[in-house]
Design a protein around this motif. Structure first.
Motif, PDB file in Angstrom:
ATOM      1  N   PRO A 267      -3.067  -2.015  -4.495  1.00  0.00           N
ATOM      2  CA  PRO A 267      -3.106  -2.476  -5.877  1.00  0.00           C
ATOM      3  C   PRO A 267      -4.289  -3.389  -6.176  1.00  0.00           C
ATOM      4  O   PRO A 267      -4.820  -4.062  -5.283  1.00  0.00           O
ATOM      5  CB  PRO A 267      -1.787  -3.241  -6.024  1.00  0.00           C
ATOM      6  N   ILE A 268      -4.690  -3.387  -7.427  1.00  0.00           N
ATOM      7  CA  ILE A 268      -5.658  -4.345  -7.966  1.00  0.00           C
ATOM      8  C   ILE A 268      -4.883  -5.229  -8.933  1.00  0.00           C
ATOM      9  O   ILE A 268      -4.208  -4.722  -9.828  1.00  0.00           O
ATOM     10  CB  ILE A 268      -6.813  -3.632  -8.698  1.00  0.00           C
ATOM     11  N   ARG A 269      -4.960  -6.530  -8.752  1.00  0.00           N
ATOM     12  CA  ARG A 269      -4.160  -7.460  -9.549  1.00  0.00           C
ATOM     13  C   ARG A 269      -5.043  -8.292 -10.475  1.00  0.00           C
ATOM     14  O   ARG A 269      -6.207  -8.542 -10.187  1.00  0.00           O
ATOM     15  CB  ARG A 269      -3.347  -8.390  -8.637  1.00  0.00           C
ATOM     16  N   ASN A 270      -4.437  -8.736 -11.600  1.00  0.00           N
ATOM     17  CA  ASN A 270      -5.154  -9.632 -12.496  1.00  0.00           C
ATOM     18  C   ASN A 270      -4.963 -11.075 -12.052  1.00  0.00           C
ATOM     19  O   ASN A 270      -4.341 -11.338 -11.008  1.00  0.00           O
ATOM     20  CB  ASN A 270      -4.729  -9.426 -13.955  1.00  0.00           C
ATOM     21  N   ALA A 271      -5.474 -12.013 -12.845  1.00  0.00           N
ATOM     22  CA  ALA A 271      -5.419 -13.425 -12.461  1.00  0.00           C
ATOM     23  C   ALA A 271      -3.986 -13.939 -12.339  1.00  0.00           C
ATOM     24  O   ALA A 271      -3.729 -14.900 -11.607  1.00  0.00           O
ATOM     25  CB  ALA A 271      -6.195 -14.260 -13.473  1.00  0.00           C
ATOM     26  N   GLU A 272      -3.053 -13.300 -13.034  1.00  0.00           N
ATOM     27  CA  GLU A 272      -1.648 -13.719 -12.976  1.00  0.00           C
ATOM     28  C   GLU A 272      -0.881 -13.027 -11.847  1.00  0.00           C
ATOM     29  O   GLU A 272       0.309 -13.267 -11.658  1.00  0.00           O
ATOM     30  CB  GLU A 272      -0.939 -13.422 -14.304  1.00  0.00           C
ATOM     31  N   GLY A 273      -1.566 -12.146 -11.105  1.00  0.00           N
ATOM     32  CA  GLY A 273      -0.920 -11.455 -10.008  1.00  0.00           C
ATOM     33  C   GLY A 273      -0.261 -10.141 -10.380  1.00  0.00           C
ATOM     34  O   GLY A 273       0.349  -9.491  -9.537  1.00  0.00           O
TER      35      GLY A 273
ATOM     36  N   ASP B 203     -10.480  -2.796   4.419  1.00  0.00           N
ATOM     37  CA  ASP B 203     -11.617  -2.656   3.502  1.00  0.00           C
ATOM     38  C   ASP B 203     -11.152  -2.405   2.073  1.00  0.00           C
ATOM     39  O   ASP B 203     -11.770  -2.900   1.109  1.00  0.00           O
ATOM     40  CB  ASP B 203     -12.532  -1.514   3.958  1.00  0.00           C
ATOM     41  N   LEU B 204     -10.081  -1.636   1.914  1.00  0.00           N
ATOM     42  CA  LEU B 204      -9.566  -1.401   0.573  1.00  0.00           C
ATOM     43  C   LEU B 204      -9.049  -2.699  -0.047  1.00  0.00           C
ATOM     44  O   LEU B 204      -9.276  -2.959  -1.242  1.00  0.00           O
ATOM     45  CB  LEU B 204      -8.440  -0.360   0.605  1.00  0.00           C
ATOM     46  N   ARG B 205      -8.377  -3.514   0.729  1.00  0.00           N
ATOM     47  CA  ARG B 205      -7.868  -4.779   0.204  1.00  0.00           C
ATOM     48  C   ARG B 205      -8.992  -5.737  -0.155  1.00  0.00           C
ATOM     49  O   ARG B 205      -8.916  -6.447  -1.166  1.00  0.00           O
ATOM     50  CB  ARG B 205      -6.915  -5.410   1.218  1.00  0.00           C
ATOM     51  N   VAL B 206     -10.061  -5.730   0.633  1.00  0.00           N
ATOM     52  CA  VAL B 206     -11.226  -6.556   0.301  1.00  0.00           C
ATOM     53  C   VAL B 206     -11.848  -6.072  -1.008  1.00  0.00           C
ATOM     54  O   VAL B 206     -12.188  -6.876  -1.887  1.00  0.00           O
ATOM     55  CB  VAL B 206     -12.261  -6.521   1.441  1.00  0.00           C
ATOM     56  N   ALA B 207     -12.004  -4.767  -1.140  1.00  0.00           N
ATOM     57  CA  ALA B 207     -12.571  -4.201  -2.373  1.00  0.00           C
ATOM     58  C   ALA B 207     -11.700  -4.544  -3.573  1.00  0.00           C
ATOM     59  O   ALA B 207     -12.211  -4.920  -4.644  1.00  0.00           O
ATOM     60  CB  ALA B 207     -12.724  -2.686  -2.242  1.00  0.00           C
TER      61      ALA B 207
ATOM     62  N   THR C 129      -2.567  -4.140 -12.195  1.00  0.00           N
ATOM     63  CA  THR C 129      -3.128  -3.515 -13.390  1.00  0.00           C
ATOM     64  C   THR C 129      -3.855  -2.211 -13.093  1.00  0.00           C
ATOM     65  O   THR C 129      -4.081  -1.399 -13.993  1.00  0.00           O
ATOM     66  CB  THR C 129      -4.112  -4.465 -14.088  1.00  0.00           C
ATOM     67  N   ALA C 130      -4.245  -2.011 -11.849  1.00  0.00           N
ATOM     68  CA  ALA C 130      -4.961  -0.801 -11.445  1.00  0.00           C
ATOM     69  C   ALA C 130      -4.761  -0.629  -9.946  1.00  0.00           C
ATOM     70  O   ALA C 130      -4.076  -1.426  -9.300  1.00  0.00           O
ATOM     71  CB  ALA C 130      -6.447  -0.905 -11.796  1.00  0.00           C
ATOM     72  N   ALA C 131      -5.342   0.418  -9.403  1.00  0.00           N
ATOM     73  CA  ALA C 131      -5.249   0.652  -7.961  1.00  0.00           C
ATOM     74  C   ALA C 131      -6.519   1.336  -7.483  1.00  0.00           C
ATOM     75  O   ALA C 131      -7.190   2.038  -8.243  1.00  0.00           O
ATOM     76  CB  ALA C 131      -4.025   1.504  -7.625  1.00  0.00           C
ATOM     77  N   VAL C 132      -6.850   1.115  -6.218  1.00  0.00           N
ATOM     78  CA  VAL C 132      -8.021   1.739  -5.607  1.00  0.00           C
ATOM     79  C   VAL C 132      -7.562   2.490  -4.366  1.00  0.00           C
ATOM     80  O   VAL C 132      -6.677   2.025  -3.647  1.00  0.00           O
ATOM     81  CB  VAL C 132      -9.110   0.691  -5.262  1.00  0.00           C
TER      82      VAL C 132
ATOM     83  N   TYR D  18       0.851  -1.195   0.000  1.00  0.00           N
ATOM     84  CA  TYR D  18       0.000   0.000   0.000  1.00  0.00           C
ATOM     85  C   TYR D  18       0.884   1.241   0.000  1.00  0.00           C
ATOM     86  O   TYR D  18       2.083   1.164   0.279  1.00  0.00           O
ATOM     87  CB  TYR D  18      -0.944   0.028   1.204  1.00  0.00           C
ATOM     88  N   ALA D  19       0.276   2.378  -0.332  1.00  0.00           N
ATOM     89  CA  ALA D  19       0.996   3.658  -0.316  1.00  0.00           C
ATOM     90  C   ALA D  19       0.102   4.716   0.316  1.00  0.00           C
ATOM     91  O   ALA D  19      -1.116   4.709   0.124  1.00  0.00           O
ATOM     92  CB  ALA D  19       1.381   4.086  -1.727  1.00  0.00           C
TER      93      ALA D  19
END
Length: 267
Positions: free
Chosen positions: A210-216, A243-247, A219-222, A193-194
Motif C-alpha cells: 500500500p501507499i498511504r497518505n499523511a494520515e495513514g 524495495d517496494l516498501r521503500v518506494a 490511497t494507492a498501491a504499488v 502486502y498481497a
C-alpha cells in the motif's frame, strides 16, 4: 446506466450519459453500432444517439457507416490528470528503479468502485496478456494491487464491497468464492502486502504494497510483477518486498510535498 436516488439535484444527467458512452468502448468493443452502445450503457437508443452526436461534434467520437469509434482527442481527457499529478516526474522514476533492480514490470493503481485503475506503469515485458497500461482498469479481486487496496478500506466500505461485488473468474485459478477472497484480503491487511499468481491472466505473478497518505490511510498501491514459472510469490517477497516498501514510502513523502499529486491520490 442506473440512476442513483442519492445524487445531488445539480447532477448533470446528460454529461454523465456522455461520459458513460465514452467509457463503454474498450479492447473487446473498439467499435459499435448505436444499438450496441445503448445496450452497454443502459440508455435508450434516442439518448445514446444524442450523446454520440454531441461527442462527434466535439471530436471525441467518429463513425464509419453505422459503427462508432473513439478518436485520439479522447486521450486529452486523461492527459490533464497525468501532467497535473506529475506522474512522469514523481511516480515513473520509482517504477523505473523497481524494474531496473528486479526486471519485469511495476505499476501504481487506485481503487475505483470494484476495479483498480492504473495511473502509472513501467515494463520491460512484451508478452500478449492483460496489459497494465495507464488508464487500464481490472477487477480488484483479481489483482495484487486491488487486494491491498481493498484491505485498506474501512470495515463498512469493505462490507459494502462484498455485498455488491460478484467476482468473476478470469482464469481457472481466479479466486471467486467470497469467503476465500475475504480471507486473502484480511491476510493482506495483516501482512501489509498481497501476492497473486495467475489471477488476472495466465503468466502473471505479482506482489503489491500500500501507499498511504499523511494520515495513514491507504490511497494507492504499488506492485512488481513477473512471469509465473520464472518467479514465485515467495521469491518476490524475499527479493522485492523491501524495495517496494521503500518506494511506497518515498511516493507518500513526495505526495505530501506535491498538492496536485496528494489531491489525486486522496481521491
Amino acid at each position: 446506466m442506473v440512476e442513483d436516488p442519492k445524487r445531488s439535484a445539480e447532477f448533470v444527467e446528460a454529461l454523465a450519459k456522455g461520459i458513460a458512452v465514452i467509457e463503454c468502448f474498450d479492447a473487446a468493443h473498439p467499435d459499435m453500432t448505436l444499438s450496441e452502445i445503448a445496450r452497454r450503457v443502459g440508455l435508450s437508443p434516442a439518448a445514446a444517439r444524442r450523446s454520440l452526436i454531441t461527442l462527434s461534434a466535439l471530436g471525441y467520437v467518429g463513425s464509419v457507416g453505422k459503427r462508432f469509434f473513439l478518436k485520439p482527442k479522447v486521450m486529452t481527457l486523461g492527459s490533464g490528470f497525468y501532467f497535473a499529478a506529475r506522474i512522469d516526474e514523481i511516480l515513473l522514476p520509482e517504477l523505473r528503479q523497481i524494474v531496473e533492480t528486479h526486471g519485469d514490470a511495476a505499476s501504481i493503481a487506485m481503487l475505483d468502485g470494484h476495479d483498480v485503475i492504473y495511473i502509472a506503469h513501467h515494463s520491460t515485458q512484451r508478452a500478449r496478456r492483460a496489459t497494465a497500461v495507464v488508464g487500464a482498469r481490472y477487477p480488484a479481486h483479481a489483482t495484487s494491487l486491488g487486494r491491498v487496496l481493498l484491505a485498506g478500506l474501512p470495515k463498512t466500505e469493505l462490507e459494502r464491497y462484498f455485498a455488491r461485488v460478484e467476482p468473476k473468474a478470469l482464469t481457472s485459478r481466479t479466486v471467486t468464492d467470497k469467503n476465500a477472497l475475504r480471507a486473502l484480503i484480511d491476510e493482506a491487511g495483516e501482512r501489509g502486502y498481497a501476492t497473486t499468481v495467475d489471477q488476472l491472466d495466465y503468466g502473471i505473478t505479482a506482489l503489491a504494497v500500500p501507499i498511504r497518505n499523511a494520515e495513514g490511510r491507504v490511497t494507492a498501491a504499488v506492485n512488481s510483477s513477473g512471469y509465473s514459472g520464472l518467479v514465485s510469490p515467495e521469491q518476490m517477497v524475499t527479493d522485492r518486498l523491501g524495495d517496494l516498501r521503500v518506494a511506497a514510502g518515498r511516493i507518500s513523502a513526495a505526495a505530501a510535498r506535491t498538492p496536485a499529486l496528494s489531491a489525486a491520490l486522496n481521491g
